[in-house]
Write a protein that holds these residues in place. Structure first.
Motif, short mmCIF file in Angstrom:
data_model
loop_
_atom_site.label_atom_id
_atom_site.label_comp_id
_atom_site.label_asym_id
_atom_site.label_seq_id
_atom_site.Cartn_x
_atom_site.Cartn_y
_atom_site.Cartn_z
N ILE A 74 0.74 -1.42 0.05
CA ILE A 74 0.23 -0.06 0.24
C ILE A 74 1.19 1.09 -0.02
N ASN A 75 0.93 2.00 -1.43
CA ASN A 75 1.61 3.10 -1.30
C ASN A 75 3.59 2.50 -0.60
N TYR A 82 3.92 1.57 2.29
CA TYR A 82 4.52 0.08 2.92
C TYR A 82 3.88 -1.18 2.40
N ASP A 90 7.48 3.10 13.55
CA ASP A 90 6.63 2.15 13.76
C ASP A 90 6.47 1.21 13.31
N PHE A 127 3.49 -1.97 13.28
CA PHE A 127 2.37 -3.27 13.78
C PHE A 127 2.91 -4.22 13.60
N VAL A 136 1.56 -1.73 18.47
CA VAL A 136 2.07 -1.26 18.10
C VAL A 136 3.72 -0.50 19.24
N ARG A 193 8.95 3.50 16.55
CA ARG A 193 9.78 4.05 16.69
C ARG A 193 11.11 4.50 18.27
N PHE A 215 2.67 -4.22 9.72
CA PHE A 215 2.73 -3.65 8.89
C PHE A 215 3.77 -2.67 8.48
N VAL A 226 -7.87 1.41 15.76
CA VAL A 226 -7.38 1.07 16.45
C VAL A 226 -5.50 1.27 17.01
N ALA A 227 -5.24 1.83 16.10
CA ALA A 227 -3.60 1.94 15.74
C ALA A 227 -3.24 2.79 15.29
N ARG A 228 -1.62 3.25 15.42
CA ARG A 228 -1.41 4.60 14.43
C ARG A 228 0.21 4.55 14.24
N ILE A 229 0.97 3.89 13.33
CA ILE A 229 1.51 3.84 12.59
C ILE A 229 2.39 4.70 12.05
N ASN A 230 3.53 4.98 12.37
CA ASN A 230 4.16 6.47 11.55
C ASN A 230 2.56 7.28 11.06
N ASP A 231 2.15 7.89 10.07
CA ASP A 231 1.45 8.37 9.89
C ASP A 231 0.05 7.39 9.54
N TYR A 232 0.14 6.52 8.98
CA TYR A 232 -0.99 5.91 9.22
C TYR A 232 -1.56 5.54 9.69
N VAL A 247 -4.52 2.04 11.61
CA VAL A 247 -4.95 1.36 11.36
C VAL A 247 -6.36 1.93 11.85
N THR A 299 -3.92 8.15 -2.37
CA THR A 299 -3.96 6.56 -1.66
C THR A 299 -4.48 5.04 -2.05
N ASP A 300 -3.42 4.47 -1.90
CA ASP A 300 -3.67 2.67 -2.08
C ASP A 300 -4.64 3.35 -0.36
N PHE A 349 -6.02 -0.35 1.49
CA PHE A 349 -6.05 -1.83 2.46
C PHE A 349 -7.29 -2.35 2.89
N LEU A 355 -10.77 -4.92 8.88
CA LEU A 355 -9.73 -3.57 9.53
C LEU A 355 -9.01 -2.84 7.54
N PHE A 388 -6.19 -0.37 6.82
CA PHE A 388 -4.87 0.33 6.79
C PHE A 388 -4.43 1.79 5.37
N PRO A 420 -3.55 5.83 5.17
CA PRO A 420 -2.95 7.26 5.17
C PRO A 420 -3.53 8.15 6.65
#
Lengths: 131, 131
Positions: A27-28, A30, A50, A52, A83, A86, A102, B24-30, B32, B49-50, B52, B100, B102, B104
């Motif tokens: 995805i993009n 990732y 980070d 996941f 998560v 980082r 992810f 439910v979660a954040r990874i960097n600037d993405y 979930v 954006t793609d 998922f 679920l 995923f 940005p």
């Protein structure tokens, strides 16, 4: 565009190696990766990203070194997400199971930095293509 | 850092709304996100954006408009993953289930552009906090 879905159960059944992530989707910039888990991974850290985790099966433990140097372990079961931020040193371990991850494409399974030797059952990789 | 895991089954049980994603979660600037699915969504597109999808429960169909304007539908069941590429118009529908996603942070559930009116059972949102 991919023509159809990828089934995670079938994808997991297509390989046996533990701690050797397969890329099931992009995805993009990732990747979504899956891996079988069993035994001890290695203490490592991703300085810039980070990470996941979703447990697909079994149990997955993540030992973490907190800011003060204190260690704690987060225990995950099927359907649990977590998560690792980082910069946080962590060491996965598992009595057996499977996970989905992810993270940015190119993220190494053993981090930018790891401690000691990489066990032979741990694959240091940015992920392999499925099948 | 979050103290412990989030369980997706418990998270899904904590709200009833369909097509109203919870983060439910954040990874960097993405982010979930998870959502209950039932009925027809709206034709929409994410230009940049793609997206998922992983089906957690039930059935989830994604109608897609291909480059030539042709329509096809991808049918997903529990454990299936699929990526809708950026720029591809799509309309989810479901006989009932949970997914679920995923994508940005800030990605709207109805895209940058949608077709017709948004049904009352579809929440146009970049995602709500859980609980």
């Amino acid at each position: 565009m991919q023509t159809g879905p990828v089934n995670l159960t079938e994808a997991l059944a297509s390989f046996q190696d533990v701690y050797s992530p397969r890329i099931v989707a992009r995805i993009n910039d990732y990747d979504v990766k899956i891996a079988h888990t069993e035994g001890e991974h290695v203490w490592h850290v991703h300085a810039d990203t980070d990470e996941f985790f979703l447990v697909l099966d079994g149990q997955f433990d993540i030992a973490l070194r907190e800011a003060g140097g204190e260690e704690r372990t987060v225990t995950l079961h099927r359907g649990d997400v977590f998560v690792v931020p980082r910069g946080v040193e962590h060491k996965p371990s598992s009595s057996g199971g499977a996970i989905l991850m992810f993270e940015p494409s190119g993220t190494a399974s053993t981090g930018d930095r790891y401690e000691g030797a990489i066990p032979t059952h741990v694959d240091s990789t940015t992920g392999h293509a499925l099948g």
